[in-house]
Design a protein around this motif. Structure first.
Motif, mmCIF file in Angstrom:
data_model
loop_
_atom_site.group_PDB
_atom_site.id
_atom_site.type_symbol
_atom_site.label_atom_id
_atom_site.label_comp_id
_atom_site.label_asym_id
_atom_site.label_seq_id
_atom_site.Cartn_x
_atom_site.Cartn_y
_atom_site.Cartn_z
ATOM 1 N N ALA A 14 -29.324 -69.029 0.634
ATOM 2 C CA ALA A 14 -28.877 -69.980 -0.388
ATOM 3 C C ALA A 14 -29.770 -69.877 -1.618
ATOM 4 N N TYR A 15 -31.076 -69.766 -1.398
ATOM 5 C CA TYR A 15 -32.006 -69.651 -2.527
ATOM 6 C C TYR A 15 -31.713 -68.376 -3.318
ATOM 7 N N VAL A 16 -31.469 -67.283 -2.610
ATOM 8 C CA VAL A 16 -31.147 -66.011 -3.279
ATOM 9 C C VAL A 16 -29.846 -66.144 -4.060
ATOM 10 N N ALA A 17 -28.852 -66.821 -3.489
ATOM 11 C CA ALA A 17 -27.588 -67.024 -4.197
ATOM 12 C C ALA A 17 -27.819 -67.813 -5.489
ATOM 13 N N PHE A 18 -28.666 -68.822 -5.427
ATOM 14 C CA PHE A 18 -28.999 -69.571 -6.635
ATOM 15 C C PHE A 18 -29.718 -68.681 -7.646
ATOM 16 N N GLU A 19 -30.607 -67.819 -7.168
ATOM 17 C CA GLU A 19 -31.317 -66.923 -8.080
ATOM 18 C C GLU A 19 -30.344 -65.957 -8.760
ATOM 19 N N VAL A 20 -29.393 -65.421 -8.014
ATOM 20 C CA VAL A 20 -28.396 -64.513 -8.592
ATOM 21 C C VAL A 20 -27.565 -65.251 -9.644
ATOM 22 N N ALA A 21 -27.134 -66.457 -9.317
ATOM 23 C CA ALA A 21 -26.360 -67.249 -10.273
ATOM 24 C C ALA A 21 -27.191 -67.576 -11.513
ATOM 25 N N LYS A 22 -28.464 -67.892 -11.296
ATOM 26 C CA LYS A 22 -29.341 -68.216 -12.420
ATOM 27 C C LYS A 22 -29.527 -67.003 -13.325
ATOM 28 N N VAL A 23 -29.704 -65.834 -12.732
ATOM 29 C CA VAL A 23 -29.834 -64.606 -13.525
ATOM 30 C C VAL A 23 -28.567 -64.385 -14.348
ATOM 31 N N ALA A 24 -27.408 -64.549 -13.732
ATOM 32 C CA ALA A 24 -26.143 -64.359 -14.458
ATOM 33 C C ALA A 24 -26.029 -65.347 -15.621
ATOM 34 N N LEU A 25 -26.369 -66.604 -15.377
ATOM 35 C CA LEU A 25 -26.304 -67.605 -16.452
ATOM 36 C C LEU A 25 -27.315 -67.322 -17.552
ATOM 37 N N LEU A 26 -28.513 -66.908 -17.187
ATOM 38 C CA LEU A 26 -29.530 -66.605 -18.203
ATOM 39 C C LEU A 26 -29.117 -65.398 -19.049
ATOM 40 N N VAL A 27 -28.543 -64.395 -18.417
ATOM 41 C CA VAL A 27 -28.047 -63.234 -19.183
ATOM 42 C C VAL A 27 -26.957 -63.685 -20.151
#
Length: 142
Positions: free
Chosen positions: A120-133
Motif C-alpha cells: 500500500a505504501y509503495v502504491a501511494f509512492e507511485v501515485a505521488k510520483v505520478a502526481l508530482l510529475v
C-alpha cells in the motif's frame, strides 16, 4: 499564474519528486540487500529515513501549496497540488502509522509474515510520483 510563484512551486515540486524517487525507489530496496542488514536493522533505518523524508515532504507540500495559492494558479494546477497534499496526508496519517505499529512488533522480536502494508505504501509512492510529475509539468507550462 504569476511566473515567480510558478517557478517556486515548480522547483519545490521537482525537489520533492527527486527525494521520493531517490529514497523510496533506490535507497529502500537496496538497504535490505546490503551485507549484514537484518530485517530489524533495515526497519530501524527505514523508520528514521522515512520520518525525516515525511517531515521534509510536509514542508515542501506547504511551500508548493502556498506558492500555487499565492500565484493564482489555474484550477487544474490547484487540483493537482491539493491531490498530492491529500495523498501525502493519508499516506503518513494512515498507511505509515499502520506500518509503524507493525514495525514496533517486529523490532520487539515478534516473528510476523511479510507485510502487505508495504505494498500500500509503495502504491501511494507511485501515485505521488505520478502526481508530482503532472504538477511539475503543469507548472513548467505556466
Amino acid at each position: 499564474m504569476n511566473a515567480t510563484w510558478a517557478t517556486t512551486a515548480g522547483a519545490m515540486t521537482f525537489v520533492w519528486l527527486g527525494m521520493v524517487v531517490a529514497i523510496s525507489f533506490l535507497e529502500t530496496p537496496l538497504k535490505f540487500r546490503a551485507p549484514g542488514v537484518t530485517v530489524p536493522i533495515g526497519l530501524g533505518i527505514g523508520r528514521l529515513v522515512f520520518r525525516a523524508l515525511n517531515r521534509v515532504e510536509a514542508v515542501l507540500a506547504a511551500v508548493v501549496l502556498a506558492a500555487v495559492l499565492a500565484g493564482g494558479a489555474s484550477a487544474g494546477v490547484l487540483g493537482l497540488a491539493l491531490a498530492v497534499v491529500v495523498l501525502l496526508a493519508v499516506q503518513v496519517g494512515v498507511v505509515r502509522r499502520r506500518l509503524s505499529r507493525r514495525s514496533d512488533r517486529v523490532l520487539a522480536g515478534e516473528q510476523l509474515p511479510r507485510s502487505r502494508g508495504h505494498l500500500a505504501y509503495v502504491a501511494f509512492e507511485v501515485a505521488k510520483v505520478a502526481l508530482l510529475v503532472a504538477l511539475g509539468v503543469a507548472l513548467l507550462a505556466v
